[in-house]
Enzyme design. Structure first.
Site, PDB file in Angstrom:
ATOM      1  N   THR A 154       0.827  -1.201   0.000  1.00 15.11           N
ATOM      2  CA  THR A 154       0.000   0.000   0.000  1.00 15.11           C
ATOM      3  C   THR A 154       0.861   1.250   0.000  1.00 15.11           C
ATOM      4  O   THR A 154       0.545   2.244  -0.661  1.00 15.11           O
ATOM      5  CB  THR A 154      -0.929   0.003   1.229  1.00 15.11           C
ATOM      6  OG1 THR A 154      -1.710  -1.200   1.224  1.00 15.11           O
ATOM      7  CG2 THR A 154      -1.851   1.203   1.224  1.00 15.11           C
ATOM      8  N   TYR A 179       4.226 -12.343   6.014  1.00 13.61           N
ATOM      9  CA  TYR A 179       3.090 -11.904   5.196  1.00 13.61           C
ATOM     10  C   TYR A 179       2.844 -12.926   4.087  1.00 13.61           C
ATOM     11  O   TYR A 179       3.695 -13.141   3.229  1.00 13.61           O
ATOM     12  CB  TYR A 179       3.429 -10.523   4.615  1.00 13.61           C
ATOM     13  CG  TYR A 179       2.378  -9.879   3.754  1.00 13.61           C
ATOM     14  CD1 TYR A 179       1.056 -10.291   3.766  1.00 13.61           C
ATOM     15  CD2 TYR A 179       2.721  -8.808   2.928  1.00 13.61           C
ATOM     16  CE1 TYR A 179       0.097  -9.674   2.973  1.00 13.61           C
ATOM     17  CE2 TYR A 179       1.781  -8.174   2.136  1.00 13.61           C
ATOM     18  CZ  TYR A 179       0.471  -8.604   2.164  1.00 13.61           C
ATOM     19  OH  TYR A 179      -0.459  -7.978   1.370  1.00 13.61           O
ATOM     20  N   LYS A 216       0.547 -12.208   8.869  1.00 11.96           N
ATOM     21  CA  LYS A 216      -0.524 -11.527   8.139  1.00 11.96           C
ATOM     22  C   LYS A 216      -0.995 -12.498   7.067  1.00 11.96           C
ATOM     23  O   LYS A 216      -0.263 -12.792   6.115  1.00 11.96           O
ATOM     24  CB  LYS A 216      -0.025 -10.227   7.510  1.00 11.96           C
ATOM     25  CG  LYS A 216      -1.100  -9.509   6.691  1.00 11.96           C
ATOM     26  CD  LYS A 216      -0.542  -8.283   5.988  1.00 11.96           C
ATOM     27  CE  LYS A 216      -1.625  -7.623   5.123  1.00 11.96           C
ATOM     28  NZ  LYS A 216      -1.102  -6.449   4.372  1.00 11.96           N
TER      29      LYS A 216
END
Length: 404
Positions: A147, A233, A261
């Site tokens: 992001t 992740y 995550k």
């Protein structure tokens, strides 16, 4: 016998004269005083090998006997040299945190990186975004993640932004630097630097594009986990390779694994949480159920860039199917195109960042921008970051930067 120097380590001058001697001869001649050197002996099918290390680790060399019986040197077909690099880490790092501190985080925002018209970081806008996150209850931020467009940054930019965030906000919010890479060497180096400038934890993805085996994945993560608190992740839609439970179960024994995550859905999350693992949902559209029905400790969110207060309520306020349903149109709009295209567009429309895009990202088309204006009205402008009225913006208002 062949001498191999490891790294940029100074070698005693007398080593230059040992190539014609056996290792036994070398040691017996006291070229290396044995009371001042650690001597490690290795034996393999290509000959005997010795590693000599002095107690201060300021000197190190690798000695290998590779001489045939006829006196001719034989090149080894293969040699696995142990990793003698010590972690470049400090236990006196500013804002040093514990695994338990990271485990407690419920709302972590994958923070957006805003830009100036020439493509450099807009730190004033970034600081404003950070303040909005802190005021609205975010407990942590991912700096330079997908992001935040870490993949569009140089490592200098990346580490600078992590350091800036720690320096300005590290006392109020946990700073988790995305120092992952598909190169283990790069991931180690970036993590060393990130922890040195004070980040509280690292975010690491599995090697993408140049994918590795499952054992290679374990080895990659084991190397980076030695640096400090780490969140792994798993997002196969981006990496092209799932991190399966067998890998996570192996890595769960590492004291530096803060959690995972997970983007493979709530059934996968439940599989881990039933074993006592700490898991954050990586899917905003599933995070409510992940938190309250599947045992996730919280979410690492994109949507919270826009409505941090509402996502905070979703993570802290107990089951709230009404609020979750209310947020769905915004979440679906955000992920209709690959993230962070819609988020960048939305923040520009809200007037909290300049409408500057680093290519290859481009803004959403006009029809989608019109949809966002209606979503803001439906949810209430007061729930979104910033204070300006939401704008549609013209195509010409956006700047696309390819060189910066």
């Amino acid at each position: 016998m062949i001498l191999t120097s490891l790294g940029a380590l100074s070698v005693h001058a007398k080593l230059l004269h040992v190539t014609a001697h056996s290792t036994t001869s070398i040691l017996s001649r006291n070229l290396f005083p044995q009371d001042k050197l650690h001597v490690f002996h290795y034996h393999h099918i290509y000959g005997n090998s010795f590693l000599l290390v002095d107690p201060s680790y300021s000197f190190c060399c690798f000695l290998s006997e590779n001489i045939r019986k006829n006196g001719r040197w034989r090149s080894p077909k293969a040699a696995v040299i142990p990793n003698f690099h010590l972690p470049m880490r400090s236990f006196e790092v500013k804002n040093r945190t514990s695994i338990e501190d990271i485990n407690k985080l419920r709302l972590i925002t994958a923070i957006k990186t805003p830009y100036l018209p020439d493509g450099r970081f807009d730190l004033e806008a970034y600081d404003a975004l950070m303040h909005m996150q802190i005021v609205n209850g975010a407990e942590g931020v991912i700096v330079g993640g997908t992001t935040g467009e870490g993949h569009l940054m140089s490592w200098d930019e990346h580490i600078m932004l992590i350091g800036h965030t720690v320096n300005c906000f590290g006392g109020s919010i946990k700073v988790i630097g995305n120092t992952g890479s598909n190169s283990t060497r790069e991931a180690i180096h970036a993590s060393e630097q990130g922890f040195a400038v004070g980040m509280h934890a690292a975010l690491h993805i599995n090697p993408y594009y140049g994918k590795t085996s499952l054992q290679g994945m374990v080895s990659h993560f084991e190397n980076v986990l030695s640096m400090g608190p780490t969140i792994i992740y798993n997002v196969p839609s981006r990496t092209g390779q799932d991190i399966p439970p067998s890998v996570i179960n192996t890595l769960a024994q590492n004291i530096n694994l803060a959690g995972v995550k997970e983007c493979m859905g709530n059934d996968r999350i439940k599989e881990y949480t039933e074993k006592g693992m700490v898991i954050w949902s990586g899917n905003d559209d599933q995070c409510h159920d992940a938190r309250w029905a599947y045992g996730a400790c919280g979410v690492i969110s994109v949507t919270s860039n826009l409505v941090p207060g509402l996502v905070h309520e979703l993570m802290f306020g107990g089951k709230n199917a009404t609020l979750n349903s209310k947020l769905m149109p915004l979440i679906e709009w955000l992920f209709h195109e690959p993230n962070p295209i819609a988020l960048n567009t939305a923040l520009a429309q809200l007037g909290v960042v300049r409408p500057v895009f680093r290519l290859p990202y481009v803004p959403l088309p006009l029809s989608r921008r019109v949809e966002f204006v209606q979503i803001v009205k439906d949810l209430g402008r007061e729930n979104f970051v910033g204070e300006k009225d939401v704008q549609i913006l013209d195509d010409d208002d956006f700047m696309l930067v390819g060189r910066y």
